[in-house]
Design a protein around this motif. Structure first.
Motif, mmCIF file in Angstrom:
data_model
loop_
_atom_site.group_PDB
_atom_site.id
_atom_site.type_symbol
_atom_site.label_atom_id
_atom_site.label_comp_id
_atom_site.label_asym_id
_atom_site.label_seq_id
_atom_site.Cartn_x
_atom_site.Cartn_y
_atom_site.Cartn_z
ATOM 1 N N SER A 48 -8.327 8.968 -0.631
ATOM 2 C CA SER A 48 -7.749 10.113 -1.356
ATOM 3 C C SER A 48 -6.647 9.642 -2.291
ATOM 4 N N ARG A 49 -5.776 8.803 -1.783
ATOM 5 C CA ARG A 49 -4.681 8.316 -2.607
ATOM 6 C C ARG A 49 -5.186 7.400 -3.721
ATOM 7 N N ALA A 81 -11.421 9.417 15.229
ATOM 8 C CA ALA A 81 -10.462 10.238 14.489
ATOM 9 C C ALA A 81 -9.556 9.356 13.628
ATOM 10 N N VAL A 82 -9.077 8.252 14.196
ATOM 11 C CA VAL A 82 -8.232 7.339 13.438
ATOM 12 C C VAL A 82 -9.011 6.723 12.283
ATOM 13 N N PRO A 109 -3.701 -0.672 1.471
ATOM 14 C CA PRO A 109 -4.095 0.410 2.375
ATOM 15 C C PRO A 109 -2.978 0.728 3.364
ATOM 16 N N ILE A 110 -2.933 1.989 3.734
ATOM 17 C CA ILE A 110 -1.981 2.454 4.741
ATOM 18 C C ILE A 110 -2.676 2.381 6.088
ATOM 19 N N VAL A 157 -7.891 7.071 8.451
ATOM 20 C CA VAL A 157 -7.531 5.908 7.636
ATOM 21 C C VAL A 157 -8.345 5.891 6.344
ATOM 22 N N VAL A 158 -9.640 6.107 6.450
ATOM 23 C CA VAL A 158 -10.487 6.149 5.255
ATOM 24 C C VAL A 158 -10.051 7.301 4.355
#
Length: 185
Positions: free
Chosen positions: A174-175, A163-164, A67-68, A168-169
């Motif tokens: 998406s990726r 918002a963060v 995860p990013i 993040v999710v």
């Protein structure tokens, strides 16, 4: 003392100007009345930085990079709103104090606080709560200014945290799903 009032929306900024005695003239989203300058945001002027704005390696989507997540998510001017952000920062430099006129909710608190933080503001900030845009109620609200202290800023930080979390999710799923679908094709 020269004050800069930063409203959340143009309608509120103009309503505040009408509530202050004296003539005014609006030029490029700025209204000057005596020792008061009034301006406004147009919603969020800043956005969370894209992953590749931290590290170019994230331009290419790789499952190994997920995860990013970053310890400190940067806020950057949102595309066409860069000029507005710079205009507000310039106005901040020319005042003695700032009056935060975001909407009286967590998102309104965050919306103006994020501009103040991005500008690295060190000037005193007062908070005004305006629930009704009539001149009499606006005048009354300006007689009840309070410090925009850590307690109030914490309310805005909750909007930032949401918002963060959404971001993040969103970027990670998406990726992940895009990469998984590409393998199946």
């Amino acid at each position: 003392m020269k004050s800069l009032i930063i409203a959340e929306k143009p309608e509120l900024g103009r309503a505040i100007a009408k509530a202050i005695d004296g003539p005014d003239k609006e030029v490029h989203g700025v209204i000057v009345k005596k020792n008061v300058v009034i301006t406004w945001a147009y919603g969020h002027l800043l956005r969370l930085a894209e992953p590749d704005e931290y590290d170019p390696k994230y331009k290419k989507w790789n499952k190994e990079d997920l995860p990013i997540c970053f310890d400190n998510w940067k806020l950057v001017p949102d595309g066409s709103k860069k000029d507005r952000v710079q205009q507000i920062i310039t106005l901040m430099q020319d005042c003695d104090q700032i009056i935060h006129a975001g909407d009286p909710d967590d998102e309104g608190q965050f919306l103006i606080d994020e501009i103040l933080d991005y500008a690295k503001n060190t000037k005193p900030v007062k908070r005004v709560y305006i629930n009704d845009n009539t001149p009499s109620n606006i005048k009354k609200a300006f007689h009840q200014l309070i410090d925009n202290d850590d307690k109030l800023r914490a309310v805005g930080r909750s909007a930032y945290a949401r918002a963060v979390a959404d971001y993040v999710v969103g970027i990670n799923y998406s990726r992940l799903y895009s990469l998984a679908l590409r393998r199946k094709v």
